[in-house]
Enzyme design. Structure first.
Site, mmCIF file in Angstrom:
data_model
loop_
_atom_site.group_PDB
_atom_site.id
_atom_site.type_symbol
_atom_site.label_atom_id
_atom_site.label_comp_id
_atom_site.label_asym_id
_atom_site.label_seq_id
_atom_site.Cartn_x
_atom_site.Cartn_y
_atom_site.Cartn_z
ATOM 1 N N ASP A 143 33.882 43.984 -62.829
ATOM 2 C CA ASP A 143 34.565 42.653 -62.945
ATOM 3 C C ASP A 143 34.612 42.083 -64.280
ATOM 4 O O ASP A 143 33.631 42.073 -65.085
ATOM 5 C CB ASP A 143 33.918 41.523 -62.108
ATOM 6 C CG ASP A 143 34.542 40.372 -62.046
ATOM 7 O OD1 ASP A 143 35.373 39.745 -62.752
ATOM 8 O OD2 ASP A 143 34.510 39.502 -61.014
ATOM 9 N N SER B 173 35.873 33.281 -56.912
ATOM 10 C CA SER B 173 35.693 32.952 -58.192
ATOM 11 C C SER B 173 35.462 31.666 -58.067
ATOM 12 O O SER B 173 34.359 30.981 -57.816
ATOM 13 C CB SER B 173 36.981 33.312 -58.874
ATOM 14 O OG SER B 173 36.837 33.455 -60.213
ATOM 15 N N HIS C 130 37.861 41.819 -60.661
ATOM 16 C CA HIS C 130 37.819 40.658 -60.231
ATOM 17 C C HIS C 130 39.139 40.214 -59.219
ATOM 18 O O HIS C 130 39.145 39.199 -58.788
ATOM 19 C CB HIS C 130 38.022 39.516 -61.358
ATOM 20 C CG HIS C 130 37.412 38.245 -61.121
ATOM 21 N ND1 HIS C 130 36.232 37.992 -60.607
ATOM 22 C CD2 HIS C 130 38.305 36.760 -61.258
ATOM 23 C CE1 HIS C 130 36.335 36.488 -60.495
ATOM 24 N NE2 HIS C 130 37.549 36.082 -60.863
#
Lengths: 285, 285
Positions: A224, A146, A256
């Site tokens: 996600d 991320s 995610h």
């Protein structure tokens, strides 16, 4: 450097340290996993950068990476995601900026610039410290998740030759093109958008000289919940336009979180291990 | 039964549910990992009991078990460690009793007895629910950590023929012989110590009939900070005295936490998978 804790894990040791960072003017915490091979020889190292809201512990507790690192003889260094307790008013009040939201930039604006020098910390200060204190070779790679995937890719793109390989899981690919990203970069870097380019993978790929192009490996879950702000397709288009080598793998059903990371981390570690071992003309052992 | 969340993980699904428990007179939460094989056939199931202070999530987030369960085609059911929000005054105020400290007993004393019926919940009510809603065979095994290791062993010892195998990581082996354990059992079960015996592995082993003796597999870290209250050597002595089959493996350097669990969980899962598959006269598929 102060040892905070150490735990045996897959025949190696997971150790957490606190140290004073000269570039961040602040105490910083990092974790290092030393595989059993490190008891008798130097080992290559993977730098792992974590995401928004994380500490160094999300990855060490949830990814399941130590099992594979133990087998491969690879150290993993997990820095914290920002300075903490710097005294900047409200530094931890906004999930999108400040504590655990550094985005691995060198801030140029008040109130951040004194402490939020995470780019320099990750690229220079932390590796120097790690190399000084642990049995580490000069072979290193970088990866992250991320916000940390963004950090890994931008850092690798800007430092050709420094890393043997780079990969990312669900990285933030184009912060300069998202609402939160624009607010964040305005706050850290000011309104001049040309200063944002060094911290945006999709804008950077075209700038890397041909001989410094490290292939990008990116895994992304199709379900996600952050997909709209991660923008992997923007990175893909930028790579296609500039001929930059990218392997982007989309995974149906995955979201995610760390169940996604844990599912694919083994492939990333093996990918890095192969790169770390591939050029024996460098100081592998 | 209400689905709280579901996440893709190693090609299977991790799902969390809330349901009303008739035996606990309370809502209960559990997680189930369904491996990819469960999409086309019934699979055997491992019940995993967690330790003091845990929810169902400690194991699913930190043990790294889904990778192996996905390969082996084994479901894993992770119940919560007690009822919660029952309205019992102060139920969550003491780390040693009440919320997340059920010790998997059927409480007989006020204020616990209306809700803290975790033995019946784990042995009967939850498996009936799981069998009703998921593609599960009638082959099951049981394992756990710390307080959950105690739960797994006592439940297996008291139900010969129900489980194909049992194991534990750092289990509480003799609660009736520790200060906290005596306080806890007095509170849940009253002062008559004969009522504590069914909840003490070291006292129970001698009572299991020869034909119902399931071998015990126990892993224990030698640097476990809880070693004094876990008392694996008391269980070992009791097994030696009664000729009960026990494999107790001591591991230098490992402590009580999930880095220890994650290091050894794969061996436990493979041990259970072998037992679950070993008697093809039962309904394996």
């Amino acid at each position: 450097m102060e040892l905070i804790s150490q735990q045996r894990c897959f025949d190696g040791w997971l150790k957490r340290y606190r140290h004073y960072s000269d570039v961040c003017n602040s105490d910083m915490i990092f974790a290092i996993y030393l595989p059993p091979q490190a008891e008798t020889q130097s080992v290559p190292v993977l730098y792992w950068l974590s995401g928004l809201t994380c500490t160094d512990e999300n990855f060490t507790q949830k990814a399941g990476a130590q099992r594979v690192a133990s087998e491969l003889g690879m150290a993993i260094v997990c820095p914290d995601t920002s300075p903490r307790n710097t005294g900047i008013p409200g530094e931890a009040d906004d999930i999108n900026i400040g504590v655990a939201a550094s985005f691995y930039v060198n801030a140029t604006q008040e109130p951040w610039k004194k402490h939020y020098q995470m780019y320099d910390y990750i690229v220079d200060e932390l590796p120097a410290l790690v190399n000084q204190h642990f049995p580490i070779t000069d072979r290193c790679s970088i990866s992250g998740h991320s916000m940390g995937g963004h950090g890994a890719i931008t850092i690798a793109l800007r430092n050709p030759g420094k890393y043997c390989s780079v990969s990312a899981l669900a990285p933030a690919c184009h912060p300069a093109g998202t609402e939160h990203g624009r607010l964040r970069y305005t706050s850290y870097l000011g309104p001049d958008e040309s200063t944002w380019v060094p911290y945006d993978s999709s804008l950077l790929v075209a700038q890397v000289p041909e001989e410094g192009r490290l292939p990008l490996l990116v895994d992304q879950g199709e379900d996600d919940e952050m997909l709209g702000s991660l923008q992997p397709k923007v990175l893909q288009a930028a790579c296609e336009q500039s001929g930059y080598p990218l392997t982007l793998r989309m995974h149906p059903g995955y979201d995610h979180g760390y169940y996604f990371v844990s599912t694919f981390i083994e492939e990333h570690l093996r990918y890095h291990a192969a790169a770390l071992a591939s050029d024996l003309s460098k100081n592998y052992y």
